[in-house]
Scaffold this active site. Structure first.
Site, short mmCIF file in Angstrom:
data_model
loop_
_atom_site.label_atom_id
_atom_site.label_comp_id
_atom_site.label_asym_id
_atom_site.label_seq_id
_atom_site.Cartn_x
_atom_site.Cartn_y
_atom_site.Cartn_z
N GLU A 154 4.80 -4.31 12.34
CA GLU A 154 3.74 -3.31 12.21
C GLU A 154 2.65 -3.96 11.38
O GLU A 154 2.83 -4.19 10.18
CB GLU A 154 4.30 -2.05 11.55
CG GLU A 154 5.26 -1.34 12.49
CD GLU A 154 6.10 -0.28 11.84
OE1 GLU A 154 5.93 -0.04 10.65
OE2 GLU A 154 6.93 0.30 12.54
N CYS B 149 -3.32 1.25 6.63
CA CYS B 149 -3.38 0.45 7.86
C CYS B 149 -3.97 1.23 9.02
O CYS B 149 -4.64 0.67 9.88
CB CYS B 149 -1.99 -0.05 8.22
SG CYS B 149 -0.82 1.30 8.47
N GLU C 148 8.88 1.40 16.52
CA GLU C 148 9.95 2.07 15.78
C GLU C 148 9.64 3.56 15.80
O GLU C 148 8.61 3.99 16.28
CB GLU C 148 10.04 1.50 14.36
CG GLU C 148 10.45 0.01 14.36
CD GLU C 148 10.82 -0.55 12.98
OE1 GLU C 148 11.48 0.16 12.20
OE2 GLU C 148 10.44 -1.70 12.70
N ASN D 101 0.81 -1.23 0.00
CA ASN D 101 0.00 0.00 0.00
C ASN D 101 0.84 1.27 0.00
O ASN D 101 0.37 2.30 -0.46
CB ASN D 101 -1.03 -0.01 1.14
CG ASN D 101 -0.38 0.03 2.50
OD1 ASN D 101 0.64 -0.62 2.71
ND2 ASN D 101 -0.95 0.76 3.41
P1 NAD Z 1 1.02 -9.29 3.58
O1 NAD Z 1 1.22 -9.70 4.98
O2 NAD Z 1 0.27 -10.19 2.67
O3 NAD Z 1 2.43 -9.04 2.85
C1 NAD Z 1 3.37 -8.12 3.34
C2 NAD Z 1 4.75 -8.52 2.86
O4 NAD Z 1 5.07 -9.79 3.41
C3 NAD Z 1 4.86 -8.69 1.33
O5 NAD Z 1 6.13 -8.23 0.91
C4 NAD Z 1 4.77 -10.20 1.16
O6 NAD Z 1 5.42 -10.65 0.00
C5 NAD Z 1 5.50 -10.67 2.40
N1 NAD Z 1 5.18 -12.05 2.81
C6 NAD Z 1 4.04 -12.75 2.61
N2 NAD Z 1 4.15 -13.99 3.13
C7 NAD Z 1 5.38 -14.06 3.68
C8 NAD Z 1 6.07 -15.09 4.39
N3 NAD Z 1 5.52 -16.27 4.63
N4 NAD Z 1 7.31 -14.82 4.83
C9 NAD Z 1 7.88 -13.60 4.63
N5 NAD Z 1 7.28 -12.62 3.95
C10 NAD Z 1 6.04 -12.84 3.49
O7 NAD Z 1 0.37 -7.86 3.62
P2 NAD Z 1 -0.10 -6.98 2.39
O8 NAD Z 1 -1.37 -7.53 1.87
O9 NAD Z 1 1.05 -6.76 1.48
O10 NAD Z 1 -0.37 -5.58 3.13
C11 NAD Z 1 -1.55 -5.28 3.76
C12 NAD Z 1 -1.40 -5.44 5.25
O11 NAD Z 1 -0.32 -4.62 5.71
C13 NAD Z 1 -2.61 -4.95 6.00
O12 NAD Z 1 -2.89 -5.84 7.05
C14 NAD Z 1 -2.17 -3.61 6.53
O13 NAD Z 1 -2.87 -3.15 7.65
C15 NAD Z 1 -0.75 -3.88 6.84
N6 NAD Z 1 0.00 -2.63 6.97
C16 NAD Z 1 0.41 -2.25 8.21
C17 NAD Z 1 1.10 -1.04 8.38
C18 NAD Z 1 1.56 -0.59 9.73
O14 NAD Z 1 2.37 0.33 9.80
N7 NAD Z 1 1.08 -1.19 10.82
C19 NAD Z 1 1.36 -0.25 7.26
C20 NAD Z 1 0.91 -0.66 6.02
C21 NAD Z 1 0.24 -1.87 5.88
#
Ligand code: NAD
Length: 494
Positions: free
Chosen positions: A258, A291, A465, A160
């Site tokens: 996060e 998020c 962080e 995102n």
């Molecule tokens: P996701 O968890 O599907 O993927 C995030 C990252 O993790 C991607 O690069 C993905 O390739 C990687 N990933 C997936 N499976 C993995 C594994 N088994 N091992 C290691 N890496 C792996 O999340 P998304 O759909 O990309 O993003 C949306 C989510 O991110 C939402 O839940 C959102 O709230 C959260 N988010 C949180 C923050 C925050 O600061 N708290 C900020 C932005 C987004």
């Protein structure tokens, strides 16, 4: 156009990994396709990394670590400030590529996001030079506290806000003296690839920043499994966080997570209702794929009908459309799979008795555009209230008393953020104290000061962080306890 470069919005974007200061394809030249959420245009075929590429990157980072650590904060500062300048110089290009890649607003990317990315790097480079190395005077010893680089940081980021969230990790990790392997999101990997070029131009030595592209299941999993890493900083969903924590448990690698949110947005009757309504409408920006979004709107009974009309009017003023158009405020969802996910949440909620106050389905534009949606009558324990939708979908709840508001606000397992609108300062502070959240905004939303701690409670995260908290994570904090007088021959009792 060479095989390893794509042209996106007229800008050449490398599509191979960046390992040990070189562009390298995957073995067998495995690639994954990236398409634009705006109009499903093919953008690039990006190298799909696996364990071999990940391990090469970790080895490169290990090899580069001693010299990078040895440079010290001020030696690193010079290079990192150049990197921040390079990011600023390429502001337009980075903004355009990000918009094509993940559908986020060009306006926001040009005005805020890229500048913020540069600031993420510069801020932590500065702060590392000013870190307080306290001496704690004990009865017998002087305890000298040192922040020492921890080693190789594995950084995994979501789609995102890839550039913003990647630099939010790369900046402090490199400033701390760690070397880095970054795994960008497979749905929007392109600006992170450009970042590697900018790092090379700025003089970041080979191996200090490595970028391995690929899916989470393959490249991401291999990275967090690699025994050569010393830290894992992950931003993404709680589901992936659980998997990564399982991997980290094997090697006892410290993690900073996060994760997602389901944040309450609480509006009391005494609030500035127009200001609050404008901020509620702001939750739909970037199609709600934020998020921190306050996705559960909690409104005091007496003003609920009036406030709804103000929210409706504010949302009506948000143009839905092509995110490259600077007037647009709500763009598309990122991917057809995500569109299905968001639609599924709303359809199931409506089937279970929720009622759309507006929206409730795909937007007339078609494609991946989903109408800004506000649902009422969703039961507090229902799926749409309890789980993160990560789309332009909010739920509407009324409350009678302050304690009811707090109970509703705390009614999920998440705890990323909360927003409170009221003109009563005492109440603001009481509610801020009672809600479970890493960040509470009072009469504002989305203000992120880099010096402040950031993170979530509950299933929204582990650790903090921001400011010196970033260095607590990316450094090994060491205490050198020296017996006082032992070099001067003075005796100390105790
Ligand atoms: P996701 O968890 O599907 O993927 C995030 C990252 O993790 C991607 O690069 C993905 O390739 C990687 N990933 C997936 N499976 C993995 C594994 N088994 N091992 C290691 N890496 C792996 O999340 P998304 O759909 O990309 O993003 C949306 C989510 O991110 C939402 O839940 C959102 O709230 C959260 N988010 C949180 C923050 C925050 O600061 N708290 C900020 C932005 C987004």
């Amino acid at each position: 156009m060479s095989a390893a470069t794509a042209t996106v919005a007229g800008i050449a974007v490398p599509t191979d990994h960046w390992i040990a200061g070189e562009r390298v394809p995957s073995s067998g030249d495995a690639r994954f396709e990236v398409r634009s959420p705006i109009d499903d245009r093919h953008l690039a075929d990006v190298a799909a990394g696996g364990p071999a590429e990940v391990h090469a990157a970790v080895e490169a980072a290990r090899g580069a670590f001693p010299a990078w650590a040895e440079l010290g904060p001020s030696g690193r500062h010079e290079i990192l400030v150049r990197l921040a300048e390079r990011v600023r110089t390429r502001r337009e290009d980075l903004a355009r590529v990000e918009t094509e890649d993940n559908g986020s607003l060009l306006l926001g990317n040009t005005k805020n996001v890229v500048n913020r990315a540069a600031h993420n790097i510069e801020f932590f480079a500065d702060l590392a030079c000013r870190l307080s190395h306290d001496t704690i005077v004990g009865p017998v010893c002087d305890n000298h506290v040192r922040y020492e680089p921890a080693g190789v940081a594995a950084l995994v980021t979501p789609w995102n806000a890839p550039l913003m969230l990647s630099t939010w990790k790369v900046g402090p990790a490199l400033a701390a003296g760690d070397t880095v392997v970054l795994k960008p999101p497979e749905w929007a990997p392109l600006t992170c690839s450009l970042l590697a070029d900018l790092a090379a131009e700025a003089g970041v030595p080979a191996g200090v920043l490595n970028v391995v592209q690929g899916t989470g299941e393959t490249a991401g999993a291999a990275l967090v499994d690699d025994p050569g890493i010393d830290r894992i900083s992950f931003t993404g969903s709680p589901e992936t966080g659980r998997r990564i924590m399982g991997a980290a448990a094997e090697t006892l690698t410290p993690v900073s997570f996060e994760l997602g949110g389901k944040s309450p947005f609480v509006v009391f009757a005494d609030a500035d209702l127009d200001a609050a309504a404008k901020e509620v409408a702001g939750q739909y920006v970037n199609a709600g794929q934020v998020c921190l979004a306050g996705t559960r709107v909690l409104v005091e009974d007496g003003i609920a009908d009036d406030f709804l009309e103000r929210v409706r009017a504010a949302v009506d003023r948000l143009p839905v459309g092509d995110p490259r158009d600077l007037a647009t405020r709500v763009g598309p969802l990122i991917h057809p799979d995500h569109f299905e996910r968001v639609s599924g949440f709303v359809d199931r909620a409506v089937a279970a008795g929720a009622r759309p106050l507006f929206g409730g389905g795909p937007h007339d534009r078609g494609g991946l555009f989903y109408a800004p949606t506000l649902l009422t009558d969703a039961a507090p324990d229902s799926e749409v209230v309890q789980r993160e939708v990560f789309g332009p979908v909010l739920t509407w709840h009324r409350f009678g008393t302050e304690s009811e508001a707090v109970e509703l606000a705390n009614g999920t397992d998440y705890g990323l953020a909360a927003t409170v609108f009221t003109t009563d300062e005492d109440r603001a502070l009481r509610v801020a104290g009672a809600v479970r959240a890493g960040t509470v905004w009072v009469n504002c939303f989305f203000v992120r000061d880099l010096a402040a701690p950031f993170g979530g409670t509950g299933i929204s995260g582990i650790g903090r962080e921001g400011g010196e908290w970033s260095f607590d994570f990316y450094c090994d904090v060491k205490n050198v306890s020296v017996r006082r007088g032992s070099f001067t021959g003075e005796s100390v009792d105790g």
